[in-house]
Design a protein around this motif. Structure first.
Motif, short mmCIF file in Angstrom:
data_model
loop_
_atom_site.label_atom_id
_atom_site.label_comp_id
_atom_site.label_asym_id
_atom_site.label_seq_id
_atom_site.Cartn_x
_atom_site.Cartn_y
_atom_site.Cartn_z
N LEU A 440 0.78 -1.15 0.01
CA LEU A 440 0.05 0.19 -0.08
C LEU A 440 0.84 1.24 0.08
N TYR A 441 2.06 1.16 0.59
CA TYR A 441 3.01 2.41 0.18
C TYR A 441 3.61 2.37 -0.89
N GLY A 442 3.57 1.38 -1.66
CA GLY A 442 4.20 1.40 -3.14
C GLY A 442 3.20 1.97 -4.09
N CYS A 443 3.65 1.57 -5.20
CA CYS A 443 2.78 2.17 -6.53
C CYS A 443 1.83 1.32 -6.99
N GLY A 444 0.63 1.36 -6.43
CA GLY A 444 -0.20 0.60 -6.72
C GLY A 444 -1.72 1.39 -7.05
N HIS A 445 -2.74 0.41 -7.71
CA HIS A 445 -4.17 0.85 -8.05
C HIS A 445 -4.77 -0.23 -7.47
N TRP A 446 -5.74 0.19 -6.59
CA TRP A 446 -6.55 -1.08 -5.86
C TRP A 446 -8.00 -0.71 -6.04
N GLN A 447 -8.53 -1.84 -6.34
CA GLN A 447 -10.09 -2.04 -6.38
C GLN A 447 -10.75 -2.41 -4.79
N ILE A 448 -11.46 -1.57 -4.35
CA ILE A 448 -11.82 -1.84 -2.81
C ILE A 448 -13.20 -1.49 -2.53
N ARG A 449 -13.67 -2.26 -1.55
CA ARG A 449 -14.95 -2.05 -0.92
C ARG A 449 -14.60 -1.29 0.53
N VAL A 450 -15.43 -0.16 0.50
CA VAL A 450 -14.86 0.78 1.62
C VAL A 450 -16.18 1.02 2.42
N THR A 451 -16.05 1.08 3.87
CA THR A 451 -17.06 1.21 4.91
C THR A 451 -16.51 2.37 5.64
N VAL A 452 -17.39 3.63 5.54
CA VAL A 452 -17.14 4.75 6.61
C VAL A 452 -17.33 4.47 8.11
N PRO A 453 -16.51 4.57 8.97
CA PRO A 453 -16.64 4.29 10.20
C PRO A 453 -18.14 4.86 10.86
N ASP A 454 -18.52 4.23 11.76
CA ASP A 454 -19.85 4.78 12.48
C ASP A 454 -19.85 5.83 13.18
N THR A 455 -18.58 6.37 13.52
CA THR A 455 -18.19 7.41 14.43
C THR A 455 -17.67 8.62 13.54
N TRP A 456 -17.66 8.42 12.38
CA TRP A 456 -17.04 9.44 11.43
C TRP A 456 -17.83 10.82 11.27
N ASN A 457 -17.16 12.05 11.45
CA ASN A 457 -17.82 13.15 11.47
C ASN A 457 -17.02 14.43 10.79
N HIS A 458 -16.27 13.88 9.59
CA HIS A 458 -15.59 14.81 9.12
C HIS A 458 -15.74 14.55 7.60
N VAL A 459 -14.78 15.00 6.46
CA VAL A 459 -14.93 15.13 5.33
C VAL A 459 -14.63 13.62 4.69
N GLY A 460 -14.96 13.39 3.38
CA GLY A 460 -14.94 12.05 3.00
C GLY A 460 -13.35 11.93 2.64
N ILE A 461 -12.90 10.81 2.53
CA ILE A 461 -11.59 10.51 2.16
C ILE A 461 -11.43 9.62 0.78
N PHE A 482 -19.42 1.37 -0.13
CA PHE A 482 -19.36 1.49 -1.35
C PHE A 482 -17.91 0.82 -2.17
N THR A 483 -17.89 0.55 -3.45
CA THR A 483 -16.75 0.14 -4.06
C THR A 483 -16.25 1.15 -5.16
N THR A 484 -14.91 0.96 -5.07
CA THR A 484 -14.24 2.04 -5.99
C THR A 484 -12.82 1.58 -6.36
N TRP A 485 -12.26 2.37 -6.88
CA TRP A 485 -10.73 2.17 -7.29
C TRP A 485 -10.10 3.39 -6.62
N ALA A 486 -8.96 3.34 -6.05
CA ALA A 486 -8.13 4.30 -5.43
C ALA A 486 -6.60 3.86 -5.39
#
Length: 713
Positions: A440-461, A482-486
């Motif tokens: 993840l520190y390296g040079c990669g492009h990832w397809q991921i499924r993401v879940t925002v924490p239940d306690t989150w109160n800031h901007v999206g990442i 949601f599912t995305t690439w990043a």
């Protein structure tokens, strides 16, 4: 004016009003008649939308809207049934998991293949490849045709099995290599079409441009410079907008200006190594290319706005800026030549840093077309997001703009090289935590499924696909999945941010070796930028100081647009066809304008065999820049900066490399690439912006206010 003449003028105005009403009524009647004729034609069993469109002066989409039965089968066929999930979930930590690829993504299949260019047609064609895609051009929004509002996009996936594994290769016999030729400079002049001032070398001329048409400009310039020039930079006047009020969209006005009759000249058909031909129809910074009839004389008309915002500088100052730019580049490249656009210049200079011996002396191979298509569809550029009430107050206590100085130059020190590897969910799960972190520190492009924490109160990442082509949003509501690439930098930020780790499931991925293909190029440009910025600061002559500042902005554009050029988006070709040859309009073209003589159209042609196409480099830099908007460490100051280091509810907007906040920050600024600089401060209360236009208006007011206050917040 006396009362009698005033009353007479009022009567004339009423007559004009009535004529407008009659004309509008006649136009509405004609349009209704046209629509009825289209519906009638659609009843013919062999009718095709692409044949009716040029005859009606509409796009294929408009024809299909009126006659849905003419929709292509690829748009009306039922969607394939979802594939079943066969890979069992793999246990991981609470934050980072690897899991099955989503069935809907797997069913989406491979990224679209590049379209094959249609056979040549009458008229002229020119690949609009000189400027980065609109998303990649910082500055003002370009009003143009409204985008269609579709359901949220479904991002493509890599096919399962050997079909997908076959993507992980390079395009045969296509490499970025050190050039074996010397780039030729072109004779250039600088012209303000409002004042008629023309600067050529050390000479200043005053031209009579009459209507500032292309014909008037060419005739006037070649009258005072009969030996000819090859490039005319327009520094002021925007002549391509002279008749903008006659057209619904700026692009239509620009196309009409470029294609207006030019006696003695015709549209250039290309020459030399660059082979750029035809006109580039762009709403703000178009390019016109012309060739003299019966003579080997070529000239292009360009906007200097491609390089920097002139902001009222006269042509002599702009010319001095280009001289200073050339001198600064020559200190690092003894064969440096300023080409027509910063994108062209950036790519040319980069090729001259490719090693001629040692590692990579054979060049940098270009990815397979499938992987390039996947990166094009899944790797966005700058983050542009406006947060609306109630996420921010209706009345902001104040509005501050923090802009990252020369931001992209901060993220060029490491880039992907070598043959990419596919990292499936199973492979990632089998790795140790140390191996996962290194990936993840390296040079990669990832397809991921993401879940925002239940306690989150800031901007999206992390970016998620939204409605509209290449549109992204940043979910922040607690519990959202949601599912995305990043890219790796953003995924790592989601897992290690200072507030709460997000849950990430690795579904698939592309991983390269770490390399430095852009490091030497970027270092030279950063040194040129630093030297020119210092000249602008310490220069005693105001005109030379202004010229040095503009030159430093041009260096920024070379790097910024050079990176955008590596992305090598699928090309859009603009062309014209005589009205007498309507049947020759390409069937997949969109009609963007027409007059009594010509039909102007545009169509996608997919990817070209560009030896300098490296979307993996652009994607890596863009991901790093988006992550740095959220958090970046200042090692020398032992502190952090970015949106996630502000109080919740204080972030108003993101705009490419800038943050808009409601509270001042004390982030360090040492005039280094990536540092946050306070560029605007508007005292409150300020009504929260709800549109991009309102945000830009507040931005301009904030910059003016900060300047008037001596740069103090």
């Amino acid at each position: 004016m006396d009362a009698q003449s005033h009353n007479a003028a009022l009567a004339e105005l009423r007559a004009v009003r009535d004529e407008i009403k009659r004309t509008r009524a006649a136009l509405a009647k004609l349009e209704a008649d046209r629509d009825q004729r289209i519906v009638h034609l659609a009843a013919y069993g062999k009718a095709k939308a692409e044949r009716i469109a040029p005859a009606a002066g509409l796009s294929v989409a408009d024809i299909v809207t009126l006659a849905p039965t003419l929709a292509p089968e690829s748009l009306t066929a039922p969607a394939p049934a979802p594939a079943s999930e066969t890979t069992p979930p793999l246990p991981e930590s609470d934050a980072l998991q690897s899991g099955p690829r989503p069935a809907d993504a797997a069913a989406a299949g491979p990224a679209p293949q590049a379209a094959t260019a249609a056979p040549p047609t009458p008229g002229n064609q020119m690949p609009d490849a000189e400027l980065p895609a609109a998303e990649g051009i910082p500055g003002e929004p370009v009003p143009d045709r409204p985008a269609a509002l579709d359901d949220p996009r479904e991002l493509p996936s890599i096919p399962e099995g050997t079909a997908g594994d076959g993507w992980f290769s390079h395009t045969p016999k296509l490499l970025s290599q050190h050039p074996n030729f010397t780039q030729q400079a072109r004779s250039t002049v600088f012209l303000d079409t409002d004042t008629g001032v023309l600067v050529h070398r050390q000479q200043t001329h005053h031209l009579d441009l009459s209507d500032a048409s292309v014909a008037a400009i060419l005739n006037a310039v070649f009258h005072v410079l009969p030996e000819g020039v090859e490039r005319i930079y327009i520094t002021g006047g925007d002549p391509w907008h002279r008749d903008a009020d006659r057209y619904p969209y700026l692009r239509d006005a620009v196309a009409a200006w470029l294609n207006a009759p030019t006696p003695g000249w015709r549209t250039d058909t290309g020459r030399g190594r660059d082979r750029m031909a035809g006109h580039f129809v762009h709403a703000r910074n178009p390019v016109g290319r012309y060739q003299r009839d019966n003579a080997d004389q070529h000239v292009e008309i360009r906007s200097v706005g491609e390089w920097f915002d002139v902001a009222g500088a006269d042509p002599a100052t702009v010319r001095d800026a280009f001289v200073l730019l050339w001198q600064a580049l020559r200190r690092h490249w003894d064969d440096a030549v300023i080409m027509g656009s910063p994108s062209q210049t950036g790519r040319d200079l980069w090729t001259r840093t490719i090693p001629q011996r040692g590692q990579h002396a054979d060049g940098f191979p270009v990815l397979s077309e499938e992987l390039r298509g996947l990166l094009h569809a899944t790797a966005g550029q700058g983050r542009n997001e406006l947060l609306l009430p109630p996420r921010v107050p209706d009345q902001l206590p104040q509005l501050l703009e923090y802009d990252r100085t020369f931001a992209y130059a901060k993220h060029t020190w490491k880039s992907p090289v070598g043959t990419p590897r596919r990292i499936t969910a199973q492979t990632f799960a089998a790795w140790s935590e140390k191996e996962q972190t290194r990936a993840l520190y390296g040079c990669g492009h990832w397809q991921i499924r993401v879940t925002v924490p239940d306690t989150w109160n800031h901007v999206g990442i992390l970016p998620a696909p939204a409605s509209g082509d290449r549109a992204w949003h940043y979910p922040a509501a607690p519990g959202t999945t949601f599912t995305t690439w990043a890219g790796g930098p953003e995924v790592h930020t989601a897992l290690t941010n200072p507030l709460a780790p997000w849950k990430i499931e690795i579904l698939d991925g592309i991983l390269w070796d770490d390399g430095k293909p852009l490091d030497d190029w970027a270092k030279k440009l950063k040194e040129a930028w630093t030297n020119l910025s210092a000249q602008a600061h310490f220069q005693g002559d105001p005109q030379q100081a202004r010229a040095a500042h503009l030159a430093s902005r041009a260096v920024r554009s070379i790097l910024l647009y050079g990176i955008g050029g590596f992305a090598q988006r699928p090309r859009m070709v603009t062309g014209t066809t005589p009205r007498t040859a309507e049947r020759d309009v390409p069937p997949d073209a969109e009609i963007i304008g027409f007059d009594d003589e010509l039909i102007t159209w545009q169509k996608p042609t997919g990817f070209s065999r560009d030896p300098n196409a490296h979307p993996e480099w652009a994607a890596s830099i863009w991901s790093g820049a988006r992550a740095a908007l959220l958090t970046q460490r200042h090692r020398d100051d032992n502190t952090y900066a970015g949106a996630l280091h502000t109080a919740p509810g204080t972030v108003v907007a993101f705009r490419t490399d800038a943050l808009y906040l409601t509270a001042p920050q004390h982030w360090p600024h040492h005039n280094q690439p990536g540092d946050y600089l306070l560029k605007g401060h508007l005292a409150g209360p300020v009504t929260a912006p709800t549109t991009e236009e309102e945000l830009l208006a507040l931005r301009d007011a904030g910059r003016t206010a900060l300047t008037q206050n001596g740069g103090q917040a």
